[in-house]
Structures are given as C-alpha cells and as structure tokens.
Motif scaffolding. Sequence first.
Motif, PDB file in Angstrom:
ATOM      1  N   ARG A   1     -66.254 123.024  75.904  1.00  0.00           N
ATOM      2  CA  ARG A   1     -65.543 121.991  76.669  1.00  0.00           C
ATOM      3  C   ARG A   1     -65.166 122.494  78.063  1.00  0.00           C
ATOM      4  N   ALA A   2     -64.841 123.800  78.143  1.00  0.00           N
ATOM      5  CA  ALA A   2     -64.467 124.385  79.430  1.00  0.00           C
ATOM      6  C   ALA A   2     -65.682 124.649  80.316  1.00  0.00           C
ATOM      7  N   GLY A   3     -66.876 124.478  79.774  1.00  0.00           N
ATOM      8  CA  GLY A   3     -68.091 124.717  80.540  1.00  0.00           C
ATOM      9  C   GLY A   3     -68.450 126.183  80.678  1.00  0.00           C
ATOM     10  N   ASP A   4     -67.818 127.050  79.896  1.00  0.00           N
ATOM     11  CA  ASP A   4     -68.101 128.479  79.949  1.00  0.00           C
ATOM     12  C   ASP A   4     -69.145 128.812  78.890  1.00  0.00           C
ATOM     13  N   LEU A   5     -70.400 128.563  79.227  1.00  0.00           N
ATOM     14  CA  LEU A   5     -71.477 128.729  78.259  1.00  0.00           C
ATOM     15  C   LEU A   5     -71.705 130.193  77.903  1.00  0.00           C
ATOM     16  N   LYS A   6     -71.444 131.096  78.872  1.00  0.00           N
ATOM     17  CA  LYS A   6     -71.655 132.518  78.610  1.00  0.00           C
ATOM     18  C   LYS A   6     -70.752 132.994  77.480  1.00  0.00           C
ATOM     19  N   GLN A   7     -69.468 132.662  77.556  1.00  0.00           N
ATOM     20  CA  GLN A   7     -68.538 133.082  76.515  1.00  0.00           C
ATOM     21  C   GLN A   7     -68.794 132.342  75.208  1.00  0.00           C
ATOM     22  N   MET A   8     -69.188 131.080  75.300  1.00  0.00           N
ATOM     23  CA  MET A   8     -69.517 130.318  74.095  1.00  0.00           C
ATOM     24  C   MET A   8     -70.653 130.992  73.339  1.00  0.00           C
ATOM     25  N   GLU A   9     -71.681 131.407  74.087  1.00  0.00           N
ATOM     26  CA  GLU A   9     -72.827 132.057  73.457  1.00  0.00           C
ATOM     27  C   GLU A   9     -72.457 133.432  72.903  1.00  0.00           C
ATOM     28  N   TYR A  10     -71.553 134.128  73.607  1.00  0.00           N
ATOM     29  CA  TYR A  10     -71.095 135.427  73.100  1.00  0.00           C
ATOM     30  C   TYR A  10     -70.375 135.261  71.759  1.00  0.00           C
ATOM     31  N   ILE A  11     -69.489 134.283  71.679  1.00  0.00           N
ATOM     32  CA  ILE A  11     -68.758 134.037  70.424  1.00  0.00           C
ATOM     33  C   ILE A  11     -69.721 133.631  69.312  1.00  0.00           C
ATOM     34  N   PHE A  12     -70.750 132.860  69.671  1.00  0.00           N
ATOM     35  CA  PHE A  12     -71.744 132.443  68.673  1.00  0.00           C
ATOM     36  C   PHE A  12     -72.502 133.657  68.140  1.00  0.00           C
ATOM     37  N   ARG A  13     -72.886 134.578  69.040  1.00  0.00           N
ATOM     38  CA  ARG A  13     -73.572 135.800  68.593  1.00  0.00           C
ATOM     39  C   ARG A  13     -72.642 136.658  67.743  1.00  0.00           C
TER      40      ARG A  13
ATOM     41  N   GLY B   1     -71.617 138.020  60.039  1.00  0.00           N
ATOM     42  CA  GLY B   1     -72.139 137.511  58.769  1.00  0.00           C
ATOM     43  C   GLY B   1     -71.615 136.141  58.389  1.00  0.00           C
ATOM     44  N   ILE B   2     -71.054 135.415  59.369  1.00  0.00           N
ATOM     45  CA  ILE B   2     -70.544 134.062  59.108  1.00  0.00           C
ATOM     46  C   ILE B   2     -71.612 133.058  59.503  1.00  0.00           C
ATOM     47  N   LYS B   3     -72.036 132.271  58.551  1.00  0.00           N
ATOM     48  CA  LYS B   3     -73.139 131.349  58.753  1.00  0.00           C
ATOM     49  C   LYS B   3     -72.683 130.104  59.518  1.00  0.00           C
TER      50      LYS B   3
ATOM     51  N   VAL C   1     -71.028 121.680  62.266  1.00  0.00           N
ATOM     52  CA  VAL C   1     -69.994 121.561  63.306  1.00  0.00           C
ATOM     53  C   VAL C   1     -70.266 122.548  64.434  1.00  0.00           C
ATOM     54  N   THR C   2     -70.634 123.774  64.087  1.00  0.00           N
ATOM     55  CA  THR C   2     -70.960 124.788  65.098  1.00  0.00           C
ATOM     56  C   THR C   2     -72.087 124.296  66.002  1.00  0.00           C
ATOM     57  N   LEU C   3     -73.136 123.808  65.385  1.00  0.00           N
ATOM     58  CA  LEU C   3     -74.315 123.377  66.138  1.00  0.00           C
ATOM     59  C   LEU C   3     -74.021 122.160  67.004  1.00  0.00           C
TER      60      LEU C   3
END
Length: 497
Positions: free
Chosen positions: A372-384, A390-392, A396-398
């Motif tokens: 929502r904040a438009g910070d895709l770099k941090q969003m992708e870091y949290i996703f990685r 090991g959390i699938k 909702v994530t997708l």
Amino acid sequence: MAAVAIASSSPFSNFPSTSSLSPSLELNKKRNPRKSVAVAVTAAQSQPYGRSASRGQNEKEKERDIMDREKREEVNRKIASRKALSVILRREATKAVIEKKRGKTNSRKLLPRTILEAIHERITALRWESALKVFELLREQLWYRPNSSIYIKLIVMLGKCKQPERAHALFQDMVDEGCIINHETYTALVSAYSRSGLLDQAFALLNKMKVTDGCQPDVFTYSILIKSCLQVFAFDKVQLLLSDMESQGIKPNTITYNTLIDAYGKAGRFVEMESTLMGMLSHKECTPDVWTMNATLRAFGGSGQLEMMEKCYDKFQSSGISPDIKTFNILLDSYGKSKRYEKMGAVMEYMQKYYFSWTLVTYNVVIDAFGRAGDLKQMEYIFRLMKSEGIKPNCVTLCSLIRAYGRVGAGSKIKAVVRFIENSDVMLDVVFFNCLVDAYGRAGLLAEMKEVLEMMKAQGCTPDKITYSTMIKAYLSRGINGRHVQDIRDLSKSNIA
C-alpha cells in the motif's frame, strides 16, 4: 526479525523510545515519515552485530549454521511426509480390499482399533462421506455396541460440513439403538442446524430440550445458537436468547460475551459492544481474557478509531491481560491500513524485543502494508524472508503482491507471481483472480487479462460480477468499446444468473 523505527507519539508505554535509535535513522524518519518502516528494515540489515569484524564473521557463520540446520530439517520433514503418505495409502488400499470382501467372515471381524482410528481420522479431516462409510462398517462388526460419544462426534462433524439432515438421521439412529439422549446430544444437533442457517429448526429443538427430562439446555447450547444468529445478523433473536437465558437462571460465560463483543464490533454496533463489555465486567465469574481484548481492538482498529483502540489496549494491559500474536497482528493491520507506519514499526520492534515469532497472518499484514505504501523493495524482501522461514504463502499473500504490482503497472512482476503460482499448490479463489484481472488491466496487458478467464476455468473457479465489470472497466479506460467489451458482457449474461 529486523528492528523497525518507532513513533515518538506511540501510546504503548512498554515500547522503547526513539532516543534509543541511531541518529541517522532518526534523521531519515524526519525527512520521510512515510518510509520510516522501510528505512529501518534496511538499516537493521546493514548494521553490524558487533564492533569487531571477527565477531561479525562469527555471527555470519552462526547464521549459516542455522540456515544449514533448517534446510536439513526441511528435507527431513519432506521425507517424513512422504513416509506418512505411503502409510496412509497402504491403509487406504487395505481398507478398500476389506470393503470389496464384505463377507460374513472378513468384514465383521475387524479389530476395533483399526476401525475407530479410521473414523477419528476422517472426523478430524471433515471427510464426512468417508467417515459415514467407515461408521457403517463399524456397525456391522460382531463386537459392536452403540456408543453415544461416537454418534455425537459424527453429528458435530456433519454440522461443520453443513449436512444437517444427515446429522438428524444419525440422531434418530441413536434413539432407535437405545443410546442415552442427553443435553449434549441435543446441543450437537442444534449446532448442526444452526451452522446451516436453519434457525427455525434449531429453535424448535431448543424448545424441545426445555421440556425433556435430562436434556435441559445449558450455556453452551445458548452460546452456539447466539453465535449462529450473529453470523446472519439476526440481532433480534440474540436478544430473545439472552432474555431466555436470564429467565432460566443461566448466566452467560466468557465465551458467550466474547462472541457477542466480536460480532457487535464487526457489525459496527459499538453501543451494543460496549454495553456487552460492561455487562461482562459486572459478572465476577466472567473475567475478560485476551480474546476479549482482541475482539475489542479489532472492532475499533478496523473502523479506524485508533485512539480508542490504543486506550483499550492500555486498559486491558493494566488489568493484567497480556497480548498474544493475534493482538499484534490486529495492531499491525490497523496501523498499516491507516498509513500509520511509525506506529506499525513500533509494534514490530516490540515483537522482536519480546521474541514474538511472526505467523502467516503477520507476514500478510506487513506485505500488504508495504504494498500500500508503494515500497515494493521492502515488500519483496519480506516475501523472501517469509519463504526462507518456511512459511507457505497463501491466497491473501498473493493478492497483496498482485495489488501492489498492479498499482504501479509492473506487468513483468505480475507475470512472475503467476509463474510462482504455477509451481505451487496454493488454493486460489475468485478474489485472487479478480485482483489479477484488475492488475493486468492497470498494466495495460489486456490479452493476459482475458486469459485469466481460462485460468479460472482450469482451477474450477467461477467468475462473478466483479470479474466481468473489472474487465469492462479496463477496456473502457483504454478507449476500447467494441467487440471485446460486448464479448465480456455476453459472457457475463450467460454465466451469471
């Protein structure tokens, strides 16, 4: 978990103050408060853990050791899973052979443990059709004696599976076999009807219980009915049930109050919610717990009443109720949706300080906030980070990833998420596909947007009005108002009744 910046105005008395942060981090926060959470995560990643390079090297080695151990554990879990699957398949094959030989000598002399384990496995997994088949096999055994507890478990399972008629048939079988019928049996059947929204039948059973010896309804019977009424917003019936309880001298318990508070809060009926909370506090037997706190915080936070949410948090904590991971997920979600990123950061650092492990919900909330904040770099870091823990990821994530990429028109990123899905077993629903349609439309990938309909068909998912209206809107926003739009309108008319 990486440390995150804290707002100086944070209402949480136990959170550390901004004076403990590095000067550079504080300066960054003042320049751009909107990105303070992201800056803090990046800063935490870059800060050394010790003063000397050798200590930093030791920490890196420890991290590698931990990662290696986690990888080995993951491999072992997969091996164990395959072994378990093999055992299950062998058992299923054995049972299939038994059922084929349903003769007088074989199928009626099975070991009790074998059949009972099979029934309980199916009840736990809510496989009601298979459970009933095994139960029939059980009733054919030479050693079989009617057992009320098994019947009740099956009736409860059928209620959860929205099979009230089959539940009633089992209830009648209990009567025919001479089982003891008590308030627990009736309550299970009441639950089966009420879960399916058949409130008239449920209320009729309640009235029958009142006049049947040994079957008087208790607080659990009423609580089940109250919850079902609240789920369909039948608030008038709830008041009738509460009055009925009072007339019979049955006092609500903590579960009853928590159910009411949660439902009133979700419906935005704050007057009733606060009145119920006050009623709960007036009963010495009903002490508020963490569920009470979470329901109250969710109600105020979800409606944007953050100051009230914070006051309630302080009051609950001062009364000795400790927050749990759900509490922090609610706070993170409320602050994230209100764009209060500094306070969201405060919650994250508090969780790190007191060793609260992130759950799937936590990751989803934070990923959505960064998106929502438009910070895709941090969003992708949290996703990685989520995947490395090991959390699938789930649907909702997708959806959060797709929405974020759609907002900035990142078509290649959207396609990358779709490729990830193709190599996973994530269960997708119409909400996800609607997000995907919207994201493709925003990115101008109209051909890919139309292909989503085929993806939905392959997944056994039916498009709804939002699917088609979103596609039409995407075409019209690009100045396309011809055959493509008409085709979508025709599909909408033919597929939606």
